[in-house]
Scaffold this active site. Structure first.
Site, PDB file in Angstrom:
ATOM      1  N   ARG A   1       0.846  -1.195   0.000  1.00  0.00           N
ATOM      2  CA  ARG A   1       0.000   0.000   0.000  1.00  0.00           C
ATOM      3  C   ARG A   1       0.883   1.247   0.000  1.00  0.00           C
ATOM      4  O   ARG A   1       1.870   1.309   0.726  1.00  0.00           O
ATOM      5  CB  ARG A   1      -0.923   0.015   1.219  1.00  0.00           C
ATOM      6  CG  ARG A   1      -1.908  -1.147   1.237  1.00  0.00           C
ATOM      7  CD  ARG A   1      -2.837  -1.116   2.428  1.00  0.00           C
ATOM      8  NE  ARG A   1      -3.636  -2.341   2.482  1.00  0.00           N
ATOM      9  CZ  ARG A   1      -4.496  -2.634   3.441  1.00  0.00           C
ATOM     10  NH1 ARG A   1      -4.682  -1.784   4.434  1.00  0.00           N
ATOM     11  NH2 ARG A   1      -5.180  -3.771   3.421  1.00  0.00           N
TER      12      ARG A   1
ATOM     13  N   ARG B   1       2.673   1.291  10.205  1.00  0.00           N
ATOM     14  CA  ARG B   1       2.101   1.683   8.912  1.00  0.00           C
ATOM     15  C   ARG B   1       3.185   1.550   7.856  1.00  0.00           C
ATOM     16  O   ARG B   1       4.026   2.437   7.678  1.00  0.00           O
ATOM     17  CB  ARG B   1       1.569   3.115   8.990  1.00  0.00           C
ATOM     18  CG  ARG B   1       0.599   3.469   7.867  1.00  0.00           C
ATOM     19  CD  ARG B   1       0.052   4.868   8.068  1.00  0.00           C
ATOM     20  NE  ARG B   1      -0.769   4.945   9.269  1.00  0.00           N
ATOM     21  CZ  ARG B   1      -2.065   4.648   9.316  1.00  0.00           C
ATOM     22  NH1 ARG B   1      -2.687   4.251   8.232  1.00  0.00           N
ATOM     23  NH2 ARG B   1      -2.737   4.759  10.447  1.00  0.00           N
TER      24      ARG B   1
ATOM     25  N   GLU C   1      -5.684  -0.834  15.775  1.00  0.00           N
ATOM     26  CA  GLU C   1      -6.349  -1.825  14.918  1.00  0.00           C
ATOM     27  C   GLU C   1      -5.379  -2.925  14.492  1.00  0.00           C
ATOM     28  O   GLU C   1      -4.247  -2.653  14.077  1.00  0.00           O
ATOM     29  CB  GLU C   1      -6.913  -1.135  13.678  1.00  0.00           C
ATOM     30  CG  GLU C   1      -7.590  -2.095  12.700  1.00  0.00           C
ATOM     31  CD  GLU C   1      -7.664  -1.557  11.288  1.00  0.00           C
ATOM     32  OE1 GLU C   1      -7.727  -2.375  10.364  1.00  0.00           O
ATOM     33  OE2 GLU C   1      -7.634  -0.321  11.117  1.00  0.00           O
TER      34      GLU C   1
ATOM     35  N   SER D   1      -9.786  -6.050  10.686  1.00  0.00           N
ATOM     36  CA  SER D   1     -11.028  -5.400  10.293  1.00  0.00           C
ATOM     37  C   SER D   1     -11.858  -6.432   9.546  1.00  0.00           C
ATOM     38  O   SER D   1     -11.402  -6.994   8.543  1.00  0.00           O
ATOM     39  CB  SER D   1     -10.725  -4.199   9.395  1.00  0.00           C
ATOM     40  OG  SER D   1     -11.884  -3.442   9.141  1.00  0.00           O
TER      41      SER D   1
ATOM     42  N   ARG E   1       1.407  -6.332  12.708  1.00  0.00           N
ATOM     43  CA  ARG E   1       0.851  -5.709  13.917  1.00  0.00           C
ATOM     44  C   ARG E   1       0.732  -6.717  15.049  1.00  0.00           C
ATOM     45  O   ARG E   1       0.839  -6.344  16.219  1.00  0.00           O
ATOM     46  CB  ARG E   1      -0.499  -5.057  13.596  1.00  0.00           C
ATOM     47  CG  ARG E   1      -0.334  -3.872  12.657  1.00  0.00           C
ATOM     48  CD  ARG E   1      -1.529  -2.957  12.635  1.00  0.00           C
ATOM     49  NE  ARG E   1      -1.237  -1.757  11.852  1.00  0.00           N
ATOM     50  CZ  ARG E   1      -1.977  -0.665  11.837  1.00  0.00           C
ATOM     51  NH1 ARG E   1      -3.083  -0.605  12.572  1.00  0.00           N
ATOM     52  NH2 ARG E   1      -1.637   0.374  11.104  1.00  0.00           N
TER      53      ARG E   1
END
Length: 426
Positions: free
Chosen positions: A261, A276, A348, A351, A390
């Protein structure tokens, strides 16, 4: 993608749903585009019917040696010219409507909380007690760098910012986490492991909703393909343009892949550490169901993701996202947020979303209900089961020791070759 027929029948419901998402009303514009398209199609059909009728009249006129033959031939030639341009206009009108529909977000379910941003998200449940430390807990990058197994400087030399080099026991921990998650989901939760391509074409990204709206967050190759932002993309598209037997549903798939990403719009956020990244590992869960069972499947998928964190004995909370914080293609989303003691915050880690038939319409993925001739669009779901990077951060921070070592969670010891503590090499 939303159904234009539903929009025509429920214009106020569409605009109300868009307002909940913080978007402008769109029903009037969409119905106008559809009306224009319908009027043109009617004109086109009339011209085609007249061409066919005139062609028959030419045959009769020629047989009767009627002087009207030349006039009829001229009329047919004129209609053919009109149809050539009119058919191209029809394609343009179809494209205009499709383009307008393709950027509309999904309709939230009735029980989704209304709000503008994450501040309106609702905590559904909280699991696990926060760990008490006899010392001030450090953040993962401090621990990893001191151990000598997490290298951001050399990663920057190789690739720039938002990349990490993991070495030795932390590299093995990342691998162990991915294998542990895959084994849990395939052996206990009934998911089928898939190893999909990491490069996909634009139609596939359109199918799951990344294109055209989120082009800036994708990495495109020189031949026009894209690196996947998540395994949801290839897994979900495995059923594109297919008609499934309802007896084969639900289809449950999982994959451990690298994800890529650009993190467009995240400048200045989480610049230190691994939170990130442009490249990260993730275990993805995807379900393909019929319309009647998608909500039930959403709860099941979320519980599967939660089980990962329970087995790792990590404290987390499950949040129901509000309309303003929910993803583009989702009807409803649960976020799992794991406690990071170094940050003193929940972040987070997974999801899980139910999308209804939103993606299926874009992919033309359908199923045939038992005893029916007509088909229906499948319902799709996707979730992280979980983000491996994560999860590594959470393990490093929650299992850190005062001397800088990291205790290996009991569930991961078999995957670490019996190693119970990650320590700096001597």
């Amino acid at each position: 993608m939303l159904d234009i027929k539903w929009i025509r029948e429920n214009p106020q419901a569409l605009d109300a749903a868009l307002a909940k998402r913080g978007a402008e009303p769109a029903s009037a514009r969409l119905i106008e585009l559809d009306e224009k398209r319908r009027r043109h199609i009617a004109t086109l059909q009339e011209a085609q019917e007249r061409r066919n009728a005139a062609s028959k009249e030419i045959g009769k006129a020629m047989g009767a040696k009627d002087h009207a033959t030349d006039r009829l031939k001229a009329e047919v030639a004129e209609i053919k010219l009109f149809l050539t341009s009119a058919e191209e206009e029809e394609r343009q009108l179809d494209r205009a409507l499709s383009d307008a529909l393709s950027v509309l977000p999904n309709i939230p379910l009735a029980d989704v909380p209304v709000g503008e941003d994450e501040s309106a998200n609702v905590e559904t449940r909280r699991i696990g007690d926060l760990k008490n430390f006899a010392f001030e807990p450090k953040e993962h990058f401090e621990i990893g760098e001191k151990l000598g197994y997490m290298d951001f400087e050399r990663a920057a030399k190789l690739s720039g910012s938002r990349f990490t080099v993991l070495k030795s026991q932390l590299a093995r921990l990342e691998r162990a986490l991915g294998q542990f998650m895959l084994d849990l989901h395939t052996m206990e939760h009934g998911y089928t492991e898939v190893s999909p391509p990491l490069l996909v074409n634009d139609e596939v990204l359109y199918g799951t909703g990344q294109l055209p709206k989120f082009t800036d967050d994708l990495f495109q190759t020189t031949d026009g393909r894209y690196l996947i932002p998540t395994a949801e993309v290839p897994l979900t598209n495995l059923v594109r343009e297919e008609i499934l037997d309802i007896r084969d549903l639900p289809i449950r798939m999982t994959a451990l892949t690298a994800c890529f990403r650009s993190e467009a719009g995240s400048a200045g956020r989480d610049t230190r550490g691994m939170l990130r990244q442009h490249q990260f590992m993730k275990v993805e869960l995807v379900s393909i169901t019929d319309a009647e069972h998608s909500i039930e499947e959403h709860e099941r998928m979320t519980s599967c993701a939660e089980e990962v964190l329970k087995r790792l004995d990590l404290s987390f909370r499950t949040m129901t996202l509000c309309t303003g914080d929910m993803g583009f293609g989702a009807q409803k989303t649960y976020d799992l947020e794991v406690w990071l003691p170094g940050q003193k915050a929940y972040r987070e880690i997974s999801s899980c979303s139910v999308c209804g038939d939103f993606q299926a319409r874009r992919m033309n993925a359908r199923y045939r209900p038992e005893g029916e001739k007509s088909t229906r669009f499948v319902h799709t779901l996707n979730g992280s089961g979980t983000a491996v990077g994560r999860a590594l951060i959470a393990v490093v921070e929650n299992y850190q020791n005062e001397d800088g070592s990291v205790t290996v969670p009991e569930a991961l010891v078999p995957y670490m070759g019996g190693l119970k503590r990650i320590e700096k090499a001597t």
